[in-house]
Structures are given as C-alpha cells and as structure tokens.
Design a protein around this motif. Structure first.
Motif, PDB file in Angstrom:
ATOM      1  N   ILE A 131       0.845  -1.010  -0.111  1.00  0.00           N
ATOM      2  CA  ILE A 131      -0.236   0.341  -0.232  1.00  0.00           C
ATOM      3  C   ILE A 131       1.096   1.270  -0.113  1.00  0.00           C
ATOM      4  O   ILE A 131       1.390   1.924   1.079  1.00  0.00           O
ATOM      5  N   GLN A 160       6.086   2.375  -5.964  1.00  0.00           N
ATOM      6  CA  GLN A 160       5.131   1.669  -6.411  1.00  0.00           C
ATOM      7  C   GLN A 160       5.635   0.191  -7.188  1.00  0.00           C
ATOM      8  O   GLN A 160       5.910  -0.979  -6.964  1.00  0.00           O
ATOM      9  N   THR A 162      -0.433  -4.183  -5.510  1.00  0.00           N
ATOM     10  CA  THR A 162      -0.638  -3.487  -5.503  1.00  0.00           C
ATOM     11  C   THR A 162      -1.731  -2.217  -4.709  1.00  0.00           C
ATOM     12  O   THR A 162      -2.604  -2.553  -5.934  1.00  0.00           O
ATOM     13  N   CYS A 163      -2.100  -1.616  -4.102  1.00  0.00           N
ATOM     14  CA  CYS A 163      -3.117  -0.250  -3.550  1.00  0.00           C
ATOM     15  C   CYS A 163      -2.524   1.430  -3.564  1.00  0.00           C
ATOM     16  O   CYS A 163      -0.998   0.775  -3.147  1.00  0.00           O
ATOM     17  N   ASP A 191      -8.937   0.848  -0.468  1.00  0.00           N
ATOM     18  CA  ASP A 191      -8.283   0.514  -1.869  1.00  0.00           C
ATOM     19  C   ASP A 191      -8.109  -1.189  -0.809  1.00  0.00           C
ATOM     20  O   ASP A 191      -7.966  -2.615  -0.980  1.00  0.00           O
ATOM     21  N   GLY A 192      -5.954  -0.597   0.187  1.00  0.00           N
ATOM     22  CA  GLY A 192      -6.006  -0.903   0.889  1.00  0.00           C
ATOM     23  C   GLY A 192      -6.670  -2.383   1.810  1.00  0.00           C
ATOM     24  O   GLY A 192      -6.024  -3.994   1.314  1.00  0.00           O
ATOM     25  N   ALA A 211      -8.329  -4.589  -0.778  1.00  0.00           N
ATOM     26  CA  ALA A 211      -7.524  -6.291  -1.126  1.00  0.00           C
ATOM     27  C   ALA A 211      -6.844  -6.862   0.232  1.00  0.00           C
ATOM     28  O   ALA A 211      -7.425  -8.148  -0.131  1.00  0.00           O
TER      29      ALA A 211
END
Length: 471
Positions: free
Chosen positions: A13, A20, A36-37, A42-43, A46
């Motif tokens: 994250i 990233q 990957t976020c 979003d993290g 996920a």
C-alpha cells in the motif's frame, strides 16, 4: 493463521506510483506475488479479499493515516506482519506504530536488499509461530526462562518480552545494575523467530573507545597498528540473529553516528574496508542510566535514541519484587551447593524475612555474591542469619533503633550540606587515591565503567580550566 505464509501475496500500500513500481519490481524479481494499492480504502479492500500475512504499508496515505489502517488490519487479523514505510522526518510516527503492533519499519530511501530482508524477516516470524497458539502469547502465569520470579512486576516484563519477540522492533532495556538486562535480551532472542541464530552480547562500557568500532563492525588486516589479521565484528557475528549492546550510553558520539547508519541501511563497514557488507541483525540495547538525560546532556544522539527506543522494557529492582528474592535465592543456593559439594536445601525462615526487607542495591548480582559466600564457607542445610556476611546485615537498621541524623552519622558527617555532584566527585577522587590513580581499579570498586570515570575527570578538568580563564 491468517493465510499460507509461503503462498499468499504481499500487500503493498503505497500512494507514489514511481515507488510502487520500484518496490513491486524488487519483490517480483525475488519470486513474491504482489498486490499493489495506492489508497487506504483500496488497501483495506484488498486485505479483506486476500488476507495477506505480510503488508507493506506507507505511513502517509492520501485518504487516511497509516496508523489507523494498521489498527483496522490487526483488529481483523492480529497475526499480520505489517512493515511500515516512512520518510526520515516521520520516524517518531513509525516508532509509535511499532509500539502499536507493527513488525518493522523501513526509512526511505532503502534499497532492494533492505526491502527483501524485511519481508523475509516477517515470513520467518510467521512460520515460527506455534500453530495452536495463533497470534497469542504463551500464558503469563509462568516465569520466562532464564528468569525466576512470579511477582506482578515481573509478569508485566514477561508479557512485554513475549509481545515484542514476535516483531523486529528494537528493544531498549533499562534498569539498575544487576537487575538482569542481558537475561532479558536473551529471553527476547529465544522467544523470537531468530532463536536458532546467534546471540552476540557486547558491553560498550568495558571496551576502550579506540577499539570499540572494531569490536562492533570488525576490521581488515593492516587497517591500524596491531591489526595483524582480519576480525569479524559483533554485528557480522550476529548475522541472522540478535546483537545485544549493553551500556549503550557509554558509546562514543562518533561511533553512535555509525551505529545510526547501520540501523538505517543494515550495512556495516569494517575498519579499513572500502565496500559495505549487508547483515541481517536485530538490535537490543541496554543501559543503567537515564537515556533521555544523556540526550539532554549531549552525550547521546537524539536521533539514535528515538531509533533505538522503540519498545522500552524496564526491569524492576529486586527490592520491589516481593518474594521473588526468596524464590531466586532458593534456586541459587541449591545449584551452588551442588557445585561445591555441600548440603544446602534452602533458607531459614529468619533469612527469608530478612531478605524481604533488605534494599539490595546490587540487585540479583548482589544476591548471587552473598549466596556464593555463604555456600563456600558453610555446609548447610539451611542458610541462617549467622552465615550471612556482616556488611549485608548492616544494611538494615536494627528494630527499634532510630536512624542516625546525617550530621552525626559516622559515614556522612563530611558530606552533609554538599550537593550530589560534589559528593560524587569526592567518592571518585577518594577511590582513585586509594588505588594509586588507577582508573580501572577505581571503576571496578565503584561498579561503573572506566569510561564513565574518564569522562568525569575530563569534564572536571575542562570546568576548572574554564573557571581559570574567567578569573
């Protein structure tokens, strides 16, 4: 378990696209699957979907603080190993996250090797957890070897050791001389995923300043006079395990700078070398001083203090541990009796009562010396007051006797009215005079490091020179 630690993906994250790409590429080259976020939302989504056992979490995200994200993750899966990514100016926040449950933190910029070492450390920690225990520590009702004692004060210490052992957090142990700081460091090591690796202890106060860098980082043959062969320093010897730096506040300021770099890069530069070497070491340090006071006085780097003082553990003095003193004494006297071929089996009731009331300024180390004296000079079977050294009995005022006023006390008469600093100087100068000016001998008698006395002598000389200049 929160997932298959050998197969579940690494969750990254990080909100900066260029970083990233760099981190993701390094992880994939090493064979890891990566999700990957760029935001906290979003993290977390996920994380719910993948339940990654290892998370790389940037401290500063655009939609939410990293600390809040970590709290949410650990609330859902307490065994998650979270590696915090932070900028140099936010180390205090990263330390706060370590105390709140993060496994390790990385300071930008860092290279691929440092990143992969952090991930491997996290994987190793997960794989060493007992399957049945999950993320929970062992029951706190039992003592933690090699410690002895069931007091509430020590139970709190055991809990902290079990908790911190699961992470890579740097541990800073404080406590009076003789309280068992090295035992504490060993306990952290043995309870960690690094237990199969080496445990290397180095006393920074017992090594001359000009040799300490070589002892910590090693040297190459011919790098200085007397370097007749290559030497592996303590940091390299502890590779894959734990390096314990005792009396850390005695370390020279120049070497403190190099230690800080070591902590930031995980690389060492032996004296005389031209290329750095990567090592994978956990640092535990200890002092019987007040480290913040040392920082205030300019004797200890503030940035190093905050880098080391991630998880503090304070060891209580023996006098504050209730009946632990008798539990320790019972175990020691039986063990010593076997070594000496004598018949001791424990303490008499009168000695047990006495031990509970003594101040024990030397703590467990003093107790060991007292019992060794008793066992060597007597046969047993019980330790009685008559067997104890006379100076130990003198430490407790006789029942019914009033304390002697300081001005009439035979030992304090010349000290009454003086400041603590003046008394300290008198005591040190008296010890030096009785030992013919030998600093090492005076230091041994006063139970301090020789460097402490050298530093004080230097400070007094500078103060006197400054006073002369003014006059």
């Amino acid at each position: 378990m929160i997932g298959n630690s050998a197969a579940d993906p690494i969750l990254l994250i990080e909100d900066t696209p260029s970083l990233q790409m760099i981190y993701e590429a390094a992880l994939k080259r090493a064979g890891f699957e990566v999700v990957t976020c760029g935001t906290a939302a979003d993290g977390l989504a996920a994380f719910e979907a993948k339940r990654s056992s290892v998370v790389l979490l940037d401290l500063m995200l655009p939609d939410r603080a990293g600390l809040e994200v970590m709290h949410d993750m650990l609330a859902r899966a307490p065994g998650t190993c979270i590696i915090v990514i932070t900028a140099n100016g936010s180390i205090n926040k990263a330390v706060e996250m370590m105390r709140a449950g993060a496994h390790e933190f990385l300071v930008k910029p860092f290279d691929d090797q440092r990143l992969l070492a952090a991930v491997e450390n996290a994987r190793r920690a997960i794989s060493h957890r007992p399957q049945s225990a999950g993320s929970h520590a062992a029951p706190a009702e039992r003592p933690m070897p090699p410690f002895i004692g069931q007091s509430p004060e020590m139970q709190a210490v055991y809990d902290k050791i079990r908790s911190v052992a699961r992470s890579m957090a740097t541990v800073f142990i404080t406590g009076e001389s003789g309280t068992g700081k090295e035992l504490c460091a060993e306990a952290v090591h043995k309870a960690s995923a690094r237990a199969s690796g080496p445990f290397v202890a180095l006393n920074c106060g017992a090594i001359p300043v000009d040799l300490l860098e070589s002892e910590v980082f090693g040297h190459l043959r011919g790098s200085f006079t007397g370097a007749i062969s290559d030497k592996i320093g303590a940091a390299a010897a502890a590779d894959g395990g734990t390096l314990f730096l005792d009396e850390i506040c005695e370390m020279d300021l120049n070497l403190q700078t190099k230690l800080l770099r070591f902590l930031q890069t995980s690389t060492i530069m032996p004296v005389g070398a031209t290329k750095p070497r990567k090592v994978n070491v956990r640092i535990i340090c200890a002092t019987n001083r007040n480290p913040l006071e040392e920082v205030r006085l300019g004797r200890f780097r503030e940035d190093l203090y905050y880098r080391l003082h991630v998880v503090p553990i304070h060891l209580p003095p023996l006098r504050d541990r209730g009946d632990d003193v008798n539990e320790i004494a019972d175990a020691l006297v039986v063990e010593m009796a076997k070594e000496e071929g004598h018949t001791f089996v424990g303490l008499s009731p009168r000695v047990r009562d006495l031990f509970r009331t003594l101040p024990w300024p030397g703590n467990v180390r003093q107790l060991i010396n007292v019992l060794r004296n008793v066992v060597v000079l007597n046969e047993g079977p019980l330790v009685t007051p008559e067997m104890l050294p006379p100076d130990l009995l003198a430490e407790r005022p006789a029942p019914g006797n009033k304390p002697v006023p300081p001005e009439n006390h035979p030992l304090l008469g010349d000290l009454a009215g003086r400041t603590l600093a003046q008394i300290e100087r008198l005591v040190i100068e008296d010890a030096l005079a009785r030992h013919g000016g030998s600093v090492p001998k005076a230091a041994r008698e006063l139970d301090v490091s020789a460097s402490t006395i050298y530093r004080k002598l230097d400070a007094w000389a500078k103060a006197e020179a400054k006073a002369r200049t003014k006059t």
